[in-house]
Motif scaffolding. Structure first.
Motif, PDB file in Angstrom:
ATOM      1  N   LEU A 252       0.854  -1.185   0.000  1.00 43.57           N
ATOM      2  CA  LEU A 252       0.000   0.000   0.000  1.00 43.57           C
ATOM      3  C   LEU A 252       0.890   1.236   0.000  1.00 43.57           C
ATOM      4  CD1 LEU A 252      -2.675  -1.005   2.681  1.00 43.57           C
ATOM      5  CD2 LEU A 252      -2.619  -1.535   0.231  1.00 43.57           C
ATOM      6  N   GLU A 253       0.692   2.101  -0.983  1.00 48.42           N
ATOM      7  CA  GLU A 253       1.519   3.292  -1.093  1.00 48.42           C
ATOM      8  C   GLU A 253       0.654   4.546  -1.086  1.00 48.42           C
ATOM      9  OE1 GLU A 253       4.982   5.057  -4.035  1.00 48.42           O
ATOM     10  OE2 GLU A 253       4.821   2.899  -3.695  1.00 48.42           O
ATOM     11  N   ASN A 254       1.033   5.504  -0.279  1.00 45.59           N
ATOM     12  CA  ASN A 254       0.303   6.758  -0.083  1.00 45.59           C
ATOM     13  C   ASN A 254      -1.036   6.557   0.628  1.00 45.59           C
ATOM     14  OD1 ASN A 254       2.392   8.072  -1.355  1.00 45.59           O
ATOM     15  ND2 ASN A 254       1.327   8.290  -3.310  1.00 45.59           N
ATOM     16  N   ILE A 255      -1.263   5.391   1.162  1.00 45.44           N
ATOM     17  CA  ILE A 255      -2.480   5.133   1.935  1.00 45.44           C
ATOM     18  C   ILE A 255      -2.089   5.203   3.409  1.00 45.44           C
ATOM     19  CG2 ILE A 255      -4.369   3.500   2.387  1.00 45.44           C
ATOM     20  CD1 ILE A 255      -4.017   2.412  -0.410  1.00 45.44           C
ATOM     21  N   TYR A 256      -2.072   6.417   3.922  1.00 44.53           N
ATOM     22  CA  TYR A 256      -1.633   6.662   5.290  1.00 44.53           C
ATOM     23  C   TYR A 256      -2.586   7.661   5.951  1.00 44.53           C
ATOM     24  CZ  TYR A 256       0.478  10.733   2.994  1.00 44.53           C
ATOM     25  OH  TYR A 256       0.684  11.865   2.253  1.00 44.53           O
ATOM     26  N   GLU A 267       5.368  20.757   7.558  1.00 45.90           N
ATOM     27  CA  GLU A 267       6.470  20.509   8.488  1.00 45.90           C
ATOM     28  C   GLU A 267       6.985  19.076   8.415  1.00 45.90           C
ATOM     29  OE1 GLU A 267       7.331  20.667  13.303  1.00 45.90           O
ATOM     30  OE2 GLU A 267       5.539  21.601  12.475  1.00 45.90           O
ATOM     31  N   ASP A 268       6.097  18.118   8.348  1.00 44.16           N
ATOM     32  CA  ASP A 268       6.509  16.713   8.380  1.00 44.16           C
ATOM     33  C   ASP A 268       6.342  16.031   7.030  1.00 44.16           C
ATOM     34  OD1 ASP A 268       7.096  16.852  11.138  1.00 44.16           O
ATOM     35  OD2 ASP A 268       4.974  16.606  11.614  1.00 44.16           O
ATOM     36  N   THR A 269       6.377  16.800   5.952  1.00 44.22           N
ATOM     37  CA  THR A 269       6.236  16.237   4.616  1.00 44.22           C
ATOM     38  C   THR A 269       7.345  16.751   3.706  1.00 44.22           C
ATOM     39  OG1 THR A 269       4.812  18.028   3.817  1.00 44.22           O
ATOM     40  CG2 THR A 269       3.726  16.136   4.858  1.00 44.22           C
ATOM     41  N   GLN A 270       7.499  16.079   2.577  1.00 43.66           N
ATOM     42  CA  GLN A 270       8.489  16.520   1.609  1.00 43.66           C
ATOM     43  C   GLN A 270       7.973  16.312   0.192  1.00 43.66           C
ATOM     44  OE1 GLN A 270      12.008  14.151   2.036  1.00 43.66           O
ATOM     45  NE2 GLN A 270      10.957  12.204   1.676  1.00 43.66           N
ATOM     46  N   CYS A 271       8.550  17.056  -0.748  1.00 47.06           N
ATOM     47  CA  CYS A 271       8.212  16.893  -2.155  1.00 47.06           C
ATOM     48  C   CYS A 271       8.866  15.611  -2.669  1.00 47.06           C
ATOM     49  CB  CYS A 271       8.702  18.091  -2.959  1.00 47.06           C
ATOM     50  SG  CYS A 271       8.474  17.909  -4.742  1.00 47.06           S
ATOM     51  N   PRO A 272       8.106  14.726  -3.306  1.00 48.06           N
ATOM     52  CA  PRO A 272       8.696  13.484  -3.810  1.00 48.06           C
ATOM     53  C   PRO A 272       9.375  13.630  -5.167  1.00 48.06           C
ATOM     54  CG  PRO A 272       6.354  13.487  -4.238  1.00 48.06           C
ATOM     55  CD  PRO A 272       6.648  14.773  -3.498  1.00 48.06           C
ATOM     56  N   PHE A 273       9.304  14.821  -5.770  1.00 48.94           N
ATOM     57  CA  PHE A 273       9.755  14.990  -7.149  1.00 48.94           C
ATOM     58  C   PHE A 273      11.066  15.752  -7.293  1.00 48.94           C
ATOM     59  CE2 PHE A 273       4.967  15.161  -7.501  1.00 48.94           C
ATOM     60  CZ  PHE A 273       4.836  13.813  -7.821  1.00 48.94           C
ATOM     61  N   LYS A 333       2.380  24.618  -0.851  1.00 47.14           N
ATOM     62  CA  LYS A 333       1.738  24.579   0.463  1.00 47.14           C
ATOM     63  C   LYS A 333       0.428  23.798   0.444  1.00 47.14           C
ATOM     64  CE  LYS A 333       3.671  28.894   2.294  1.00 47.14           C
ATOM     65  NZ  LYS A 333       3.365  30.248   2.789  1.00 47.14           N
ATOM     66  N   THR A 334      -0.194  23.680  -0.718  1.00 45.02           N
ATOM     67  CA  THR A 334      -1.469  22.965  -0.811  1.00 45.02           C
ATOM     68  C   THR A 334      -1.361  21.721  -1.686  1.00 45.02           C
ATOM     69  OG1 THR A 334      -2.155  24.352  -2.680  1.00 45.02           O
ATOM     70  CG2 THR A 334      -2.801  25.067  -0.464  1.00 45.02           C
ATOM     71  N   CYS A 335      -0.146  21.284  -2.000  1.00 43.37           N
ATOM     72  CA  CYS A 335       0.047  20.153  -2.905  1.00 43.37           C
ATOM     73  C   CYS A 335      -0.396  18.845  -2.259  1.00 43.37           C
ATOM     74  CB  CYS A 335       1.519  20.059  -3.311  1.00 43.37           C
ATOM     75  SG  CYS A 335       1.869  18.653  -4.382  1.00 43.37           S
ATOM     76  N   ASN A 336      -1.162  18.054  -3.006  1.00 43.06           N
ATOM     77  CA  ASN A 336      -1.657  16.775  -2.501  1.00 43.06           C
ATOM     78  C   ASN A 336      -0.651  15.645  -2.698  1.00 43.06           C
ATOM     79  OD1 ASN A 336      -4.076  17.953  -1.846  1.00 43.06           O
ATOM     80  ND2 ASN A 336      -5.047  17.438  -3.795  1.00 43.06           N
ATOM     81  N   MET A 337       0.488  15.926  -3.332  1.00 43.53           N
ATOM     82  CA  MET A 337       1.449  14.880  -3.641  1.00 43.53           C
ATOM     83  C   MET A 337       2.540  14.749  -2.582  1.00 43.53           C
ATOM     84  SD  MET A 337       0.488  13.540  -6.475  1.00 43.53           S
ATOM     85  CE  MET A 337      -0.556  13.886  -7.897  1.00 43.53           C
ATOM     86  N   ARG A 338       2.589  15.690  -1.627  1.00 44.72           N
ATOM     87  CA  ARG A 338       3.614  15.617  -0.599  1.00 44.72           C
ATOM     88  C   ARG A 338       3.516  14.298   0.180  1.00 44.72           C
ATOM     89  NH1 ARG A 338       1.165  20.396   1.018  1.00 44.72           N
ATOM     90  NH2 ARG A 338       0.837  19.387   3.026  1.00 44.72           N
ATOM     91  N   ARG A 339       4.671  13.847   0.628  1.00 51.55           N
ATOM     92  CA  ARG A 339       4.732  12.581   1.375  1.00 51.55           C
ATOM     93  C   ARG A 339       5.326  12.799   2.753  1.00 51.55           C
ATOM     94  NH1 ARG A 339       6.965   8.467  -3.349  1.00 51.55           N
ATOM     95  NH2 ARG A 339       5.118   8.609  -4.709  1.00 51.55           N
ATOM     96  N   PRO A 340       4.920  11.976   3.718  1.00 50.35           N
ATOM     97  CA  PRO A 340       5.489  12.115   5.072  1.00 50.35           C
ATOM     98  C   PRO A 340       6.985  11.844   5.062  1.00 50.35           C
ATOM     99  CG  PRO A 340       3.525  10.732   5.083  1.00 50.35           C
ATOM    100  CD  PRO A 340       3.897  10.933   3.644  1.00 50.35           C
ATOM    101  N   LEU A 341       7.707  12.533   5.932  1.00 49.71           N
ATOM    102  CA  LEU A 341       9.150  12.296   6.081  1.00 49.71           C
ATOM    103  C   LEU A 341       9.410  10.919   6.659  1.00 49.71           C
ATOM    104  CD1 LEU A 341      10.217  15.776   7.436  1.00 49.71           C
ATOM    105  CD2 LEU A 341      10.783  14.833   5.202  1.00 49.71           C
TER     106      LEU A 341
END
Length: 341
Positions: A252-256, A267-273, A333-341
């Motif tokens: 399961l990916e991005n299902i968190y 604060e606790d996310t990062q850009c995956p790209f 700031k509003t991107c839905n693609m960010r992922r948790p650190l």
């Protein structure tokens, strides 16, 4: 100056070509005016990446050590007239294809597509937005659930057969768009995927391109986030309880879980790209991410493949500045693609 290690390049090869009208699609949704706007701005109804551009991009990608190339995620890549050339170039340069398809396998039989795709593809992401025919059809308009299911089963069987013969494994993923009115079926999709032998269930939260689908957005609605978190828990339980035929768990990916009170906190996310991927439009414009075209222009101007190279983009000031300061960008700031650190 050292050049960042670029992992993947996405090519918008044929964005106007698609045989479905998925409700959330920026371009092909029944609610979209993208093509009319495109014509008004450029005089073009249809963009198509020429084969000479593809050849140039593969040469540059090979020099940078790129590992994967994605044919169009805007439009259906299996409708692209040069898709065979893409696979030929990928094999020549030893770059894997990462394919996103709507699962209709148009123009050819599943067997013929499998013969082209499976030997040199790292991952086949098949759009899948419902566990029932009703929901699937409501989202992916023009698609038939039963036909898609039969083709998916056939493709998995051909993948497994190829692996037995060659020991080369092509991963198969069901790709979802997470939406408020369909999220209740995601646990059932996980169960279905595991039963079929799908390797991964992956998705992203809805980009709201039109007012007509605004009500489908889970983010930033706290009540929807609470419901989402329950379904996330169900999904992970199902993945542990219902194993694939080989006895392993579906990934399961991005299902968190989402923070119901801080859904747009960076604060606790990062850009995956950034630093890993670049996008190139059918006309050659280079972009740093997959945000909607009219929005990602706000991130800066990174040039065109006609005038610059991928290497020059990576070491150029606009790209370096974006990497350093993307957390201050309104779009990011509003991107839905960010992922948790």
């Amino acid at each position: 100056m050292s050049v960042p290690k670029l992992f993947r390049v996405t090519l918008d090869t044929n964005p106007e070509d698609c045989n479905l009208s998925c409700v959330m699609c920026e371009e092909h949704s029944p609610y979209s005016h993208f093509k009319q706007d495109l014509f008004a701005e450029t005089g073009m109804w249809r963009r198509l990446m020429p084969k000479e551009m593809i050849e140039r991009i593969f040469e540059q990608a090979s020099e940078l050590g790129v590992q994967e190339v994605i044919p169009s995620t805007m439009g259906e890549p299996l409708l692209y007239e040069h898709i065979d050339l893409i696979y030929k170039l990928a094999a020549y340069h030893d770059i894997k294809i990462n394919l996103t398809t709507n699962g209709t396998f148009p123009r050819r039989s599943v067997k013929d597509w499998a013969a082209l795709i499976i030997p040199h593809t790292s991952d086949v992401k098949i759009s899948w937005n419902g566990a029932t025919a009703e929901t699937y059809g409501q989202v992916m308009r023009g698609a038939n659930f039963e036909k898609a299911l039969d083709k998916l089963k056939a493709f998995i069987a051909l993948r497994d057969e190829h692996y037995e013969k060659t020991q080369y494994y092509c991963r198969i993923t069901l790709q979802l768009t997470f939406m408020a009115h369909t999220m209740h079926e995601i646990p059932a999709i996980v169960k279905l995927g595991a039963a079929l032998g799908v390797d991964r269930i992956k998705g992203h939260h809805l980009w709201v391109h039109f007012n007509e689908i605004k009500e489908y957005a889970i983010l930033p609605n706290p009540e929807y986030c609470k419901q989402w978190n329950k379904y996330v828990s169900d999904c992970h339980y199902i993945a542990k309880q219902f194993l694939k035929p080989d006895g392993t768990q579906v990934v399961l990916e991005n299902i968190y879980p989402l923070n119901e009170n801080k859904v747009h906190d960076l604060e606790d996310t990062q850009c995956p790209f950034l630093g890993r991927e670049l996008w190139i439009s059918a006309t050659g414009v280079i972009s740093p991410c997959c945000a909607p075209d009219n929005l990602r222009r706000s991130l800066g101007h990174f040039g065109s493949i006609h005038q610059t190279s991928l290497k020059d983009v990576l070491v150029g000031h606009p790209y370096i500045e974006l990497q350093q300061n993307y957390r201050q960008k309104p779009l990011c700031k509003t991107c839905n693609m960010r992922r948790p650190l």
